[in-house]
Design an enzyme around this catalytic site. Structure first.
Site, PDB file in Angstrom:
ATOM      1  N   SER A  55       0.811  -1.216   0.000  1.00 46.09           N
ATOM      2  CA  SER A  55       0.000   0.000   0.000  1.00 46.09           C
ATOM      3  C   SER A  55       0.845   1.267   0.000  1.00 46.09           C
ATOM      4  O   SER A  55       0.386   2.312  -0.455  1.00 46.09           O
ATOM      5  CB  SER A  55      -0.949  -0.003   1.196  1.00 46.09           C
ATOM      6  OG  SER A  55      -1.846  -1.068   1.059  1.00 46.09           O
ATOM      7  N   LEU A  78      -2.434  -5.690   0.535  1.00 44.90           N
ATOM      8  CA  LEU A  78      -2.951  -4.373   0.172  1.00 44.90           C
ATOM      9  C   LEU A  78      -3.955  -3.953   1.231  1.00 44.90           C
ATOM     10  O   LEU A  78      -4.634  -4.789   1.809  1.00 44.90           O
ATOM     11  CB  LEU A  78      -3.626  -4.423  -1.196  1.00 44.90           C
ATOM     12  CG  LEU A  78      -2.716  -4.759  -2.375  1.00 44.90           C
ATOM     13  CD1 LEU A  78      -3.545  -5.082  -3.607  1.00 44.90           C
ATOM     14  CD2 LEU A  78      -1.761  -3.622  -2.660  1.00 44.90           C
ATOM     15  N   SER A  79      -4.037  -2.674   1.456  1.00 41.80           N
ATOM     16  CA  SER A  79      -5.030  -2.191   2.413  1.00 41.80           C
ATOM     17  C   SER A  79      -6.329  -1.924   1.672  1.00 41.80           C
ATOM     18  O   SER A  79      -6.393  -2.041   0.452  1.00 41.80           O
ATOM     19  CB  SER A  79      -4.535  -0.903   3.078  1.00 41.80           C
ATOM     20  OG  SER A  79      -4.632   0.182   2.171  1.00 41.80           O
ATOM     21  N   GLY A  80      -7.338  -1.526   2.388  1.00 41.93           N
ATOM     22  CA  GLY A  80      -8.611  -1.185   1.765  1.00 41.93           C
ATOM     23  C   GLY A  80      -8.638   0.207   1.177  1.00 41.93           C
ATOM     24  O   GLY A  80      -9.659   0.660   0.687  1.00 41.93           O
ATOM     25  N   ASN A  82      -6.719   1.321  -1.370  1.00 36.04           N
ATOM     26  CA  ASN A  82      -6.115   1.377  -2.693  1.00 36.04           C
ATOM     27  C   ASN A  82      -7.072   1.955  -3.709  1.00 36.04           C
ATOM     28  O   ASN A  82      -8.279   1.827  -3.590  1.00 36.04           O
ATOM     29  CB  ASN A  82      -5.697  -0.027  -3.131  1.00 36.04           C
ATOM     30  CG  ASN A  82      -4.676  -0.594  -2.184  1.00 36.04           C
ATOM     31  OD1 ASN A  82      -3.635  -0.006  -1.966  1.00 36.04           O
ATOM     32  ND2 ASN A  82      -4.996  -1.724  -1.593  1.00 36.04           N
TER      33      ASN A  82
END
Length: 181
Positions: A55, A78-80, A82
């Protein structure tokens, strides 16, 4: 969105394979542009070691205004937060010899969102040649906790849990106890 969209299938015409250490430098130097796909590998449980976040790169990409024009593929998390086309937690990861480890600059990739698939468009002979030449990354760790982790961590598909360590059993250094103890 990167590439040419035909319904939910995207064909990526040009590809930038960048190791995590070089990604920001390439972004700053203009080495990444509209229509590119960036492959960040070595961020999976074994390659990190530990589950690295990608991220940081997608945030930098967003800051340049390219988030909706560049796709990102990674074996990391990945984070939320993106934006754009980001595909993470690809297994098997690069450090385990997964297909993401075989991608080179200039390859073509097809992303089918409906089928939830990513396909490296290379013939079988070329992929076999790349597999034969592939070597796992060497971190230089032979002892200590990180070495044990690298040797025993399972794929993210199995929860990235630690498995059995395969090495010969050492003799028990403890003296035998007298009877009755």
């Amino acid at each position: 969105m990167a590439g040419k969209a035909t319904t939910s299938t995207i064909f990526i015409e040009h590809l930038s394979v960048i190791c995590q250490q070089d990604a920001i430098a390439a972004l700053e130097d203009g080495g990444i542009g509209s229509g590119d796909i960036v492959v960040l590998r070595g961020l999976g449980p074994k390659g990190g070691p530990g589950m690295g976040f990608a991220s940081w790169f997608t945030a930098a990409l967003s800051g340049t205004g390219l988030a909706s024009e560049v796709a990102v593929l990674t074996d990391g998390q990945l984070s939320g937060l993106n934006r754009g086309l980001t595909i993470g937690q690809i297994t098997p990861e690069a450090a385990a010899g997964g297909p993401i480890s075989l991608v080179i600059d200039g390859d073509r990739i097809t992303i089918d969102l409906d089928a939830r698939s990513v396909h490296l468009d290379q013939d079988a002979e070329e992929l076999d040649r790349r597999r034969r030449n592939w070597r796992p990354p060497q971190h230089g760790r032979e002892r200590g906790w990180l070495a044990i982790y690298e040797q025993t961590v399972q794929s993210l598909a199995q929860g990235a849990v630690l498995g059995a360590r395969h090495r010969p059993a050492a003799a028990d250094p403890r003296p035998e106890h007298p009877e009755g103890m």
